[in-house]
Design an enzyme around this catalytic site. Structure first.
Site, short mmCIF file in Angstrom:
data_model
loop_
_atom_site.label_atom_id
_atom_site.label_comp_id
_atom_site.label_asym_id
_atom_site.label_seq_id
_atom_site.Cartn_x
_atom_site.Cartn_y
_atom_site.Cartn_z
N GLU A 61 0.89 -1.18 0.06
CA GLU A 61 0.01 -0.10 0.06
C GLU A 61 0.99 1.19 0.14
O GLU A 61 1.92 1.19 0.69
CB GLU A 61 -0.81 -0.14 1.26
CG GLU A 61 -1.86 1.32 1.38
CD GLU A 61 -2.69 1.32 2.40
OE1 GLU A 61 -3.79 1.71 2.38
OE2 GLU A 61 -2.26 0.65 3.58
N LYS A 130 -9.78 1.70 -2.49
CA LYS A 130 -10.07 1.06 -1.31
C LYS A 130 -11.54 1.40 -0.82
O LYS A 130 -12.12 2.70 -0.81
CB LYS A 130 -9.06 1.80 -0.39
CG LYS A 130 -9.19 1.50 1.19
CD LYS A 130 -7.82 2.01 1.91
CE LYS A 130 -7.69 1.45 3.34
NZ LYS A 130 -6.56 2.05 3.67
N CYS A 171 -5.58 -3.08 2.66
CA CYS A 171 -5.51 -2.79 4.17
C CYS A 171 -6.63 -2.93 4.83
O CYS A 171 -7.17 -3.89 5.32
CB CYS A 171 -4.86 -1.16 4.29
SG CYS A 171 -4.08 -1.11 6.06
#
EC number: 3.5.1.3
Length: 295
Positions: A61, A130, A171
């Protein structure tokens, strides 16, 4: 890796015989404030991974920039742009499927935390924005609000390889079991999560969440973190990992920059699912998890 072992798989309505094993590489990159250095180092390590037989390579990331709300706007790019051009060329030059970690993306006046995936021909296969923004407040330890600068993505992201179907999260997405379950329902056998857990959540939740998603869905799970930099404003935990469908950690980095490898064995995955057949034992008459929007 024995690529003589093959498994029939339906891809785009064609029956294709696919290798049962392939090598996965996870790159734990040291990220600096100099974008050109980050891109150059990423290229070098992707090439190194390909030289070790990796067919799928995962970057961390925010691999091209420091992680932090104060950096996203400064380092943001269009997609396609400078960083994704480097990723496309690296994938093509090395002949690998390249999961390009994530970068801050600017589009239509909004910023996103976005992962671009490229095939061995250098073409963009999928872009994952995301979905779940990292907004937490642990008193006395850490407060972080991605939503102060970023907008969330609104679609699921999967791509096909000759080996298996792969689901992508970034994440904080790993904390949401529903997403992983839907990916597995849709045929993904490997889930990849570029992620930058921190020194508060990392020690207790990083491995736990990976093993949980792997066991829940009987899939392989791979995570790619930036290397730990104690001088950074946000200190990443590191310890990029690969977990098998039994919940065992089969590859794990330390805190420093490194590349870790795992041989993904799809026959082993099939064996686990046969031994503990939760897919066929689910009580779909009592409960279900379904996607509302495909993207």
């Amino acid at each position: 890796i024995c690529e003589s072992l093959i498994l029939p798989q339906l891809i785009n309505k064609e029956l294709i015989f696919c290798p049962l094993e392939f090598r996965l590489a996870v790159v734990q990159l040291h990220v600096s404030k100099i974008k050109a250095d980050n891109l150059g180092r990423a290229q070098k390590l992707v090439k190194e991974a390909a030289g070790q037989g990796a067919k799928v390579v995962v970057l961390p990331e925010c691999f091209n920039s420091p992680y932090g709300t104060g950096f996203f706007a400064e380092y943001a790019e269009k997609i396609p742009g400078e960083s994704t051009k480097v990723l496309s060329e690296a994938a093509k030059d090395c002949g690998v499927y390249l999961v390009g970690g994530s970068i801050p993306e600017e589009d239509g006046g909004k910023l996103y935390n976005s992962c671009s995936v490229f095939g061995p021909d250098g073409k963009l296969l999928v872009k994952h924005r995301k979905i779940h923004l990292f907004d937490i407040d642990v008193p006395g330890k850490i407060r972080f609000q991605e939503s102060e600068t970023l907008s969330p993505g609104n679609s699921l992201s999967m791509f096909e390889t000759p080996f298996c179907k792969v689901g992508v999260g970034i994440c904080y997405d790993i904390r949401f079991a529903e997403l992983a379950h839907i990916y597995a329902k849709k045929g993904c056998q490997l889930l990849v999560y570029p992620g930058a857990f921190n020194m508060t959540t990392g020690p207790v939740h990083w491995e736990l969440l990976q093993r949980g998603r792997a066991v829940d869905n009987q899939v392989y799970v791979a995570t790619a973190s930036p290397a730990r930099d104690e001088s950074a404003s946000y200190v990443a935990w590191g310890h990029s990992s690969v977990v098998n469908p039994w919940g065992e950690v089969i590859a794990k980095a330390g805190p420093e920059e490194s590349v870790v490898y795992a041989d993904i064995d799809l026959q082993y995955l099939a064996d686990v699912r046969q031994q503990i057949p939760i897919t066929t034992q689910r009580r779909n008459d009592l409960y279900s998890v379904n996607s509302v929007q495909e993207g």
